[in-house]
Scaffold this motif. Sequence first.
Motif, short mmCIF file in Angstrom:
data_model
loop_
_atom_site.label_atom_id
_atom_site.label_comp_id
_atom_site.label_asym_id
_atom_site.label_seq_id
_atom_site.Cartn_x
_atom_site.Cartn_y
_atom_site.Cartn_z
N ILE A 77 8.34 13.78 7.87
CA ILE A 77 7.53 13.36 6.73
C ILE A 77 7.42 11.84 6.67
O ILE A 77 6.32 11.27 6.51
N PHE A 78 8.53 11.15 6.84
CA PHE A 78 8.52 9.68 6.79
C PHE A 78 7.67 9.09 7.92
O PHE A 78 6.88 8.16 7.69
N TRP A 79 7.84 9.61 9.13
CA TRP A 79 7.13 9.06 10.26
C TRP A 79 5.63 9.35 10.19
O TRP A 79 4.81 8.48 10.50
N SER A 80 5.27 10.55 9.75
CA SER A 80 3.85 10.88 9.64
C SER A 80 3.17 10.00 8.59
O SER A 80 2.07 9.48 8.82
N LEU A 116 -0.30 5.26 7.21
CA LEU A 116 -0.45 3.95 6.55
C LEU A 116 -0.90 2.89 7.55
O LEU A 116 -1.75 2.04 7.24
N LEU A 117 -0.36 2.94 8.76
CA LEU A 117 -0.74 1.96 9.78
C LEU A 117 -2.14 2.21 10.32
O LEU A 117 -2.95 1.27 10.46
N GLU A 118 -2.44 3.46 10.61
CA GLU A 118 -3.69 3.77 11.31
C GLU A 118 -4.88 3.96 10.38
O GLU A 118 -6.01 3.57 10.73
N ASP A 119 -4.65 4.53 9.19
CA ASP A 119 -5.76 4.83 8.28
C ASP A 119 -5.93 3.79 7.19
O ASP A 119 -7.04 3.64 6.65
N ILE A 123 0.84 -1.20 0.00
CA ILE A 123 0.00 0.00 0.00
C ILE A 123 0.87 1.25 0.00
O ILE A 123 1.59 1.51 0.97
N PRO A 124 0.83 2.04 -1.07
CA PRO A 124 1.58 3.30 -1.08
C PRO A 124 0.83 4.38 -0.31
O PRO A 124 -0.38 4.28 -0.12
N PRO A 125 1.52 5.42 0.13
CA PRO A 125 0.83 6.54 0.77
C PRO A 125 -0.12 7.22 -0.22
O PRO A 125 0.10 7.18 -1.43
N SER A 126 -1.15 7.86 0.31
CA SER A 126 -2.01 8.70 -0.51
C SER A 126 -1.34 10.06 -0.72
O SER A 126 -0.45 10.45 0.03
#
Length: 223
Positions: free
Chosen positions: A169-172, A177-180, A139-142
């Motif tokens: 930026i990387f951590w956010s 990705l984990l939570e949403d 799953i890539p980031p949105s």
Amino acid sequence: MHIGLIGGIGPAATDFYYRRLISTFANKNATLELTIVHADTPTLLRNLARNAAAAQTAIYSRLTKRLVSAGAECVAVTSIAGHFCIDDFKAVSPLPVVDLIVEVSRAIETRGLKRIGILGTRTVMETRFYGRIASAEIIPPSEPDLEDVHQAYVSMAASGHVTEDQRSIFWSASHRLLEDHGAEAILLGGTDLALAFSEQTADLPLVDCAGIHADAIARLAIA
């Protein structure tokens, strides 16, 4: 076995592999034989953006011939972005190639992960690790996270240093990705992400591609 590394793409990743291999061989009380040749990050990124597989493969082939002359018996590319042409390179390489994508795919299957977020360059994220992970959904980031991660990663890889803004930026993006998106872990889809993440200290589950690859190289060489 004498290891050959195609490094420099980027410099921090090369340093990570070098230190990891030194530590692993020391722990195994084995003698490390290693030669590193230097590829160029901006050239790789241009070839990646143009999907110029033939041009990048020619660079790898030239560098590998240099490794052969130094006595290397295997070769590995210390860059995930640099694996966009890995199949072409494997077909012509004068040395056996330790393929990062194959090793990471095997590790994901072993861990039983089914849904994994990914960070890295735009190409690596959008192609979901080049479409080579069969056992899990990548799953890539949105947007805008995807573009922010790409820009932060490219800048970090070129400089060999991570800034606090880049780290944020990387951590956010990882936590979203984990939570949403329901990711079970974050795939560090760029070898230079070792600058921003550590499996030992991170508060989130990681798939450390550079670590997996370096350990596979060590196993092959020691065996």
